[in-house]
Design a protein around this motif. Structure first.
Motif, PDB file in Angstrom:
ATOM      1  N   LEU A  48       0.794  -1.226   0.000  1.00 54.95           N
ATOM      2  CA  LEU A  48       0.000   0.000   0.000  1.00 54.95           C
ATOM      3  C   LEU A  48       0.831   1.283   0.000  1.00 54.95           C
ATOM      4  CD1 LEU A  48      -3.056  -0.848   2.305  1.00 54.95           C
ATOM      5  CD2 LEU A  48      -3.029  -0.475  -0.165  1.00 54.95           C
ATOM      6  N   PRO A  49       1.906   1.399   0.819  1.00 58.54           N
ATOM      7  CA  PRO A  49       2.673   2.655   0.781  1.00 58.54           C
ATOM      8  C   PRO A  49       3.390   2.893  -0.550  1.00 58.54           C
ATOM      9  CG  PRO A  49       3.100   1.446   2.813  1.00 58.54           C
ATOM     10  CD  PRO A  49       2.356   0.510   1.900  1.00 58.54           C
ATOM     11  N   VAL A  50       3.440   1.874  -1.406  1.00 56.06           N
ATOM     12  CA  VAL A  50       4.009   2.035  -2.749  1.00 56.06           C
ATOM     13  C   VAL A  50       2.913   2.402  -3.750  1.00 56.06           C
ATOM     14  CG1 VAL A  50       5.218   0.873  -4.635  1.00 56.06           C
ATOM     15  CG2 VAL A  50       5.889   0.435  -2.264  1.00 56.06           C
ATOM     16  N   LEU A  51       1.803   1.679  -3.705  1.00 60.42           N
ATOM     17  CA  LEU A  51       0.741   1.876  -4.689  1.00 60.42           C
ATOM     18  C   LEU A  51       0.038   3.220  -4.533  1.00 60.42           C
ATOM     19  CD1 LEU A  51      -1.072  -1.591  -4.911  1.00 60.42           C
ATOM     20  CD2 LEU A  51       0.618  -0.623  -6.464  1.00 60.42           C
ATOM     21  N   VAL A  52      -0.216   3.629  -3.305  1.00 63.83           N
ATOM     22  CA  VAL A  52      -1.001   4.851  -3.088  1.00 63.83           C
ATOM     23  C   VAL A  52      -0.296   6.091  -3.658  1.00 63.83           C
ATOM     24  CG1 VAL A  52      -1.933   6.388  -1.315  1.00 63.83           C
ATOM     25  CG2 VAL A  52      -2.306   3.923  -1.147  1.00 63.83           C
ATOM     26  N   LEU A  85     -14.166  10.476   6.331  1.00 67.94           N
ATOM     27  CA  LEU A  85     -14.446   9.888   7.644  1.00 67.94           C
ATOM     28  C   LEU A  85     -14.266   8.373   7.612  1.00 67.94           C
ATOM     29  CD1 LEU A  85     -15.437  10.306  10.547  1.00 67.94           C
ATOM     30  CD2 LEU A  85     -17.783  10.119   9.690  1.00 67.94           C
ATOM     31  N   GLY A  86     -14.782   7.745   6.561  1.00 63.68           N
ATOM     32  CA  GLY A  86     -14.639   6.299   6.433  1.00 63.68           C
ATOM     33  C   GLY A  86     -13.194   5.865   6.240  1.00 63.68           C
ATOM     34  N   THR A  87     -12.429   6.630   5.451  1.00 60.10           N
ATOM     35  CA  THR A  87     -11.027   6.290   5.199  1.00 60.10           C
ATOM     36  C   THR A  87     -10.213   6.310   6.492  1.00 60.10           C
ATOM     37  OG1 THR A  87     -11.092   7.121   2.925  1.00 60.10           O
ATOM     38  CG2 THR A  87      -8.929   6.990   3.979  1.00 60.10           C
ATOM     39  N   LEU A  88     -10.407   7.335   7.305  1.00 60.85           N
ATOM     40  CA  LEU A  88      -9.689   7.416   8.580  1.00 60.85           C
ATOM     41  C   LEU A  88     -10.121   6.293   9.516  1.00 60.85           C
ATOM     42  CD1 LEU A  88      -9.745  11.287   9.134  1.00 60.85           C
ATOM     43  CD2 LEU A  88      -7.809   9.879   8.390  1.00 60.85           C
ATOM     44  N   SER A  89     -11.405   5.935   9.480  1.00 59.54           N
ATOM     45  CA  SER A  89     -11.896   4.824  10.308  1.00 59.54           C
ATOM     46  C   SER A  89     -11.280   3.503   9.855  1.00 59.54           C
ATOM     47  CB  SER A  89     -13.424   4.739  10.232  1.00 59.54           C
ATOM     48  OG  SER A  89     -14.027   5.934  10.684  1.00 59.54           O
ATOM     49  N   GLY A  90     -11.234   3.298   8.538  1.00 60.45           N
ATOM     50  CA  GLY A  90     -10.649   2.073   7.999  1.00 60.45           C
ATOM     51  C   GLY A  90      -9.174   1.954   8.333  1.00 60.45           C
ATOM     52  N   TYR A  91      -8.451   3.069   8.222  1.00 57.33           N
ATOM     53  CA  TYR A  91      -7.031   3.045   8.578  1.00 57.33           C
ATOM     54  C   TYR A  91      -6.857   2.689  10.056  1.00 57.33           C
ATOM     55  CZ  TYR A  91      -2.272   4.524   9.510  1.00 57.33           C
ATOM     56  OH  TYR A  91      -0.956   4.555   9.908  1.00 57.33           O
ATOM     57  N   GLY A  92      -7.753   3.193  10.910  1.00 54.78           N
ATOM     58  CA  GLY A  92      -7.673   2.882  12.336  1.00 54.78           C
ATOM     59  C   GLY A  92      -7.925   1.420  12.642  1.00 54.78           C
ATOM     60  N   LEU A  93      -8.640   0.724  11.750  1.00 58.82           N
ATOM     61  CA  LEU A  93      -8.924  -0.698  11.961  1.00 58.82           C
ATOM     62  C   LEU A  93      -7.752  -1.599  11.574  1.00 58.82           C
ATOM     63  CD1 LEU A  93     -12.580  -0.923  10.571  1.00 58.82           C
ATOM     64  CD2 LEU A  93     -11.872  -1.138  12.976  1.00 58.82           C
ATOM     65  N   LEU A 179      -7.608  11.122  -5.984  1.00 63.05           N
ATOM     66  CA  LEU A 179      -6.469  12.021  -5.740  1.00 63.05           C
ATOM     67  C   LEU A 179      -6.528  12.567  -4.317  1.00 63.05           C
ATOM     68  CD1 LEU A 179      -4.017  13.662  -6.598  1.00 63.05           C
ATOM     69  CD2 LEU A 179      -5.575  15.340  -7.614  1.00 63.05           C
ATOM     70  N   SER A 180      -7.706  12.988  -3.887  1.00 66.27           N
ATOM     71  CA  SER A 180      -7.848  13.566  -2.548  1.00 66.27           C
ATOM     72  C   SER A 180      -7.588  12.532  -1.457  1.00 66.27           C
ATOM     73  CB  SER A 180      -9.262  14.147  -2.379  1.00 66.27           C
ATOM     74  OG  SER A 180      -9.547  15.099  -3.378  1.00 66.27           O
ATOM     75  N   LEU A 181      -8.227  11.372  -1.566  1.00 65.61           N
ATOM     76  CA  LEU A 181      -8.106  10.356  -0.519  1.00 65.61           C
ATOM     77  C   LEU A 181      -6.716   9.739  -0.492  1.00 65.61           C
ATOM     78  CD1 LEU A 181     -11.553   8.530  -0.753  1.00 65.61           C
ATOM     79  CD2 LEU A 181     -10.857  10.345   0.817  1.00 65.61           C
ATOM     80  N   ASN A 182      -6.114   9.523  -1.653  1.00 65.58           N
ATOM     81  CA  ASN A 182      -4.773   8.941  -1.679  1.00 65.58           C
ATOM     82  C   ASN A 182      -3.716   9.934  -1.215  1.00 65.58           C
ATOM     83  OD1 ASN A 182      -5.640   6.404  -2.496  1.00 65.58           O
ATOM     84  ND2 ASN A 182      -5.518   6.916  -4.668  1.00 65.58           N
ATOM     85  N   LEU A 184      -4.394  12.033   1.205  1.00 65.08           N
ATOM     86  CA  LEU A 184      -4.576  11.913   2.652  1.00 65.08           C
ATOM     87  C   LEU A 184      -3.857  10.678   3.188  1.00 65.08           C
ATOM     88  CD1 LEU A 184      -5.975  12.646   5.349  1.00 65.08           C
ATOM     89  CD2 LEU A 184      -7.974  11.347   4.557  1.00 65.08           C
ATOM     90  N   LEU A 185      -4.015   9.538   2.507  1.00 64.42           N
ATOM     91  CA  LEU A 185      -3.349   8.318   2.956  1.00 64.42           C
ATOM     92  C   LEU A 185      -1.832   8.436   2.881  1.00 64.42           C
ATOM     93  CD1 LEU A 185      -5.449   5.324   1.536  1.00 64.42           C
ATOM     94  CD2 LEU A 185      -5.099   5.942   3.933  1.00 64.42           C
ATOM     95  N   THR A 186      -1.337   9.122   1.857  1.00 65.73           N
ATOM     96  CA  THR A 186       0.115   9.298   1.737  1.00 65.73           C
ATOM     97  C   THR A 186       0.668  10.084   2.921  1.00 65.73           C
ATOM     98  OG1 THR A 186       0.005   9.193  -0.683  1.00 65.73           O
ATOM     99  CG2 THR A 186       1.961  10.218   0.278  1.00 65.73           C
ATOM    100  N   VAL A 187      -0.054  11.119   3.342  1.00 62.40           N
ATOM    101  CA  VAL A 187       0.359  11.888   4.530  1.00 62.40           C
ATOM    102  C   VAL A 187       0.338  10.996   5.766  1.00 62.40           C
ATOM    103  CG1 VAL A 187      -0.266  13.799   6.058  1.00 62.40           C
ATOM    104  CG2 VAL A 187      -0.386  14.099   3.574  1.00 62.40           C
TER     105      VAL A 187
END
Length: 246
Positions: A48-52, A85-93, A179-182, A184-187
């Motif tokens: 994931l840290p490569v693909l995103v 909101l869902g993305t941050l929740s999923g990352y927390g899981l 673009l927006s969500l990825n 966020l995930l990259t940060v």
């Protein structure tokens, strides 16, 4: 360097080329395809840290190219609040799930998505609109799957089924969502320490993404897109079965 360590990443590079070519050609699938195939040879948390960040290379280019077709009210008022909101929740899981559960859960998602699309194609079923509350629930779930696997596309497309947007606006808006969500995930990956170790691999794979974009644009006007999509969904269906194995 040990060839056993290099070989999985060479395969991932090949999968990335195929996946990003597919997205440039059809408008979907860069991460879900690359992650589905890549998870057969490498753990999902390593991929994931490569693909995103690689997806940002493509989505930023396509977002700029199609910026005039973005439907901003749908993006700001409907999709992004629930998806973030869902993305941050999923990352927390993610810390609560081991590699096996992540792989099997992602396999189930891929199997559902590919089965649904193949059935629709086979039966010629038209997309139906959903009630507002139903769409919003699935958008939040799409955010969770994006936080877990950076692959919220299958559920988001389902949530937005029947939305009154033409094909160009729909595609351009979704590209900006990724673009927006990825971004966020990259940060988030930067802060959790997984991005910097992946940086050399990202740098090596950027030319692969650029080549895939160019090939996908060329194929877009020369290959039967419907047949190609069918072949991709068959590959995903088989891959989903393999990923779900104990």
């Amino acid at each position: 360097m040990d060839i056993a360590l290099i070989w999985p990443w060479l395969l991932l590079g090949l999968f990335i080329f195929f996946a990003f070519t597919t997205e440039a050609m059809t408008g979907f699938g860069s991460i879900v395809i690359a992650l589905s195939l890549g998870a057969l040879v490498l753990p999902i948390p390593e991929i994931l840290p490569v693909l995103v960040p690689l997806n940002i290379v493509m989505s930023s280019t396509l977002s700029w190219r199609h910026r005039h077709n973005i439907h901003w009210p749908t993006l700001w008022k409907l999709i992004l609040p629930l998806m973030v909101l869902g993305t941050l929740s999923g990352y927390g899981l993610r810390p609560w799930l081991g590699d096996d559960y992540l792989r099997q859960g992602f396999g189930l998602l891929v199997l559902w998505f590919s089965s649904r699309e193949l059935w629709r194609m086979f039966k010629g079923i038209e997309v139906r609109s959903h009630a507002s509350w139903w769409s919003r629930c699935w958008m939040f779930l799409a955010g969770i799957t994006h936080g877990l696997f950076a692959s919220g596309g299958p559920l988001l497309v389902y949530a937005l089924s029947g939305l009154q947007l033409d094909k160009q606006r729909f595609r351009a808006t979704l590209i900006l969502v990724w673009l927006s969500l990825n971004s966020l995930l990259t940060v988030v990956f930067l802060f959790d320490g997984s991005l910097l170790p992946a940086a050399p691999k990202i740098g090596l794979l950027v030319p692969v993404v650029i080549a895939a974009m160019l090939l996908g644009e060329w194929l877009h006007h020369r290959v039967n897109e419907e047949r190609f999509r069918q072949a991709v969904f068959v590959v995903l269906w088989i891959t989903g079965l393999i990923l779900m194995r104990p």
